[in-house]
Design a protein around this motif. Structure first.
Motif, mmCIF file in Angstrom:
data_model
loop_
_atom_site.group_PDB
_atom_site.id
_atom_site.type_symbol
_atom_site.label_atom_id
_atom_site.label_comp_id
_atom_site.label_asym_id
_atom_site.label_seq_id
_atom_site.Cartn_x
_atom_site.Cartn_y
_atom_site.Cartn_z
ATOM 1 N N ASN A 60 0.850 -1.189 0.000
ATOM 2 C CA ASN A 60 0.000 0.000 0.000
ATOM 3 C C ASN A 60 0.889 1.243 0.000
ATOM 4 N N GLU A 61 0.298 2.362 -0.432
ATOM 5 C CA GLU A 61 1.027 3.625 -0.436
ATOM 6 C C GLU A 61 1.346 4.041 1.001
ATOM 7 N N ARG A 62 2.490 4.680 1.171
ATOM 8 C CA ARG A 62 2.929 5.037 2.521
ATOM 9 C C ARG A 62 2.880 6.541 2.804
ATOM 10 N N TYR A 63 3.028 7.383 1.777
ATOM 11 C CA TYR A 63 3.138 8.827 2.023
ATOM 12 C C TYR A 63 2.163 9.666 1.211
ATOM 13 N N VAL A 64 1.766 9.148 0.057
ATOM 14 C CA VAL A 64 0.999 9.941 -0.905
ATOM 15 C C VAL A 64 -0.421 10.202 -0.398
ATOM 16 N N THR A 65 -0.886 11.450 -0.558
ATOM 17 C CA THR A 65 -2.261 11.796 -0.198
ATOM 18 C C THR A 65 -3.203 11.417 -1.343
ATOM 19 N N ARG A 66 -4.495 11.451 -1.059
ATOM 20 C CA ARG A 66 -5.475 11.152 -2.097
ATOM 21 C C ARG A 66 -5.332 12.112 -3.271
ATOM 22 N N HIS A 69 -2.404 11.109 -5.238
ATOM 23 C CA HIS A 69 -2.686 9.811 -5.857
ATOM 24 C C HIS A 69 -3.489 9.987 -7.148
#
Lengths: 192, 192
Positions: A60-66, A69
């Protein structure tokens, strides 16, 4: 992508990718090999009779915001484009100091101060990318990042790598290998 | 803790922890076993001649801020306290929908809306806890959480579990097993 996808990078004497160069950018080096295969799943280390295997997993993504994304998904190309006959595999290990930071501190370095996502976006859709995590698998590297691009975009890719090396985030890198590859097989590249 | 620590939970006929109860709280169950061992590293599945093995790895923090981390470290007790003769192993799998959320969305559900850290803090230092990640290892569960407490704190622990089940975050859980354990060995528990 919801399900973790494991992949093994096998460096040795065979494989469809020819190693153009293999450089230790920081820290301990990795033996030079002639060719590379990418295998889905966890392949046995025995496959690398003359070289090495590196193993990782998408997660899963760890840092990126929606918001980030959405822009990334809109712009990023798929892997396996027929014209993307150049690739880079960049294994990286970060410092203990990085891993001891809390989530908000790592995020602040990653994007607010180093603009990792923003810089990467400038090179889309030229450069396709997939991040594999290795740290929790007990591997020598924390990440294996895989990039694919067309020969015409090779210079842009060099610029991307150089810009990421100028960021604060890169002070947290204690080992980095840069492996550049050229597709060299009878079969044409096909979209995955 | 900077370095990932692997552990294997072996459910079967032997081991210092006696299984008091094993309940499928949500989703598919897990075979009932009599006893449990906790082994550092990745132990072979062959060890569980009559039951199962679950494998996980401690990792870097994923949601907690530096401010929350400082309070947690100050209050949390170590594992292995001699008086902590009760334990719980709670394997959990979350939904694909959860894993497809971006980092900011997961954080908002985890703490801003569900108060996962804040609720947990109320039960410190009574309850010791260690979180193991399993999802990226290709395991059937995403997390294995291990708790230790004294018999006098058993009621408080039930309350903690019940409160976490009332949160928005728990809507993202599609499988949960609750395994309660009693230390039952010749040797006294010793701090790790």
């Amino acid at each position: 992508m919801a399900m973790p996808l494991h992949a093994t990078f096998v460096g040795g004497a065979t494989g469809p990718w020819q190693v153009d160069r293999l450089t230790a950018v920081r820290g301990e080096d990795l033996p030079v090999v002639e060719r590379l295969s990418v295998i889905e799943g966890r392949a046995s280390a025995l496959l690398a009779t003359t070289g090495w295997t590196l193993w990782g997993v998408t997660s899963n993504e760890r840092y990126v915001t929606r918001a980030e994304h959405i822009v990334l998904v809109e712009r990023q190309p798929p892997l396996g484009r027929p014209e993307a006959t150049r690739a880079a595999l960049i294994p990286v290990r970060k410092t203990d100091q990085w891993w001891n930071l809390s989530q908000d501190e790592r995020r602040a370095i990653f994007e607010e101060r180093s603009r990792h996502v923003s810089i990467g976006l400038e090179y889309l859709p030229a450069v396709a990318r997939r991040l594999f995590h290795s740290r929790d698998l007990g591997e020598p590297f924390d990440f294996l990042t895989w990039f694919e691009y067309a020969p015409a975009d090779a210079e842009a890719f060099e610029e991307l790598v150089a810009r990421l090396h100028e960021t604060e985030e890169w002070f947290s890198v204690e080992r980095e290998i840069d492996i550049r590859l050229v597709w060299d097989a009878e079969t044409r590249r096909r979209p995955l």
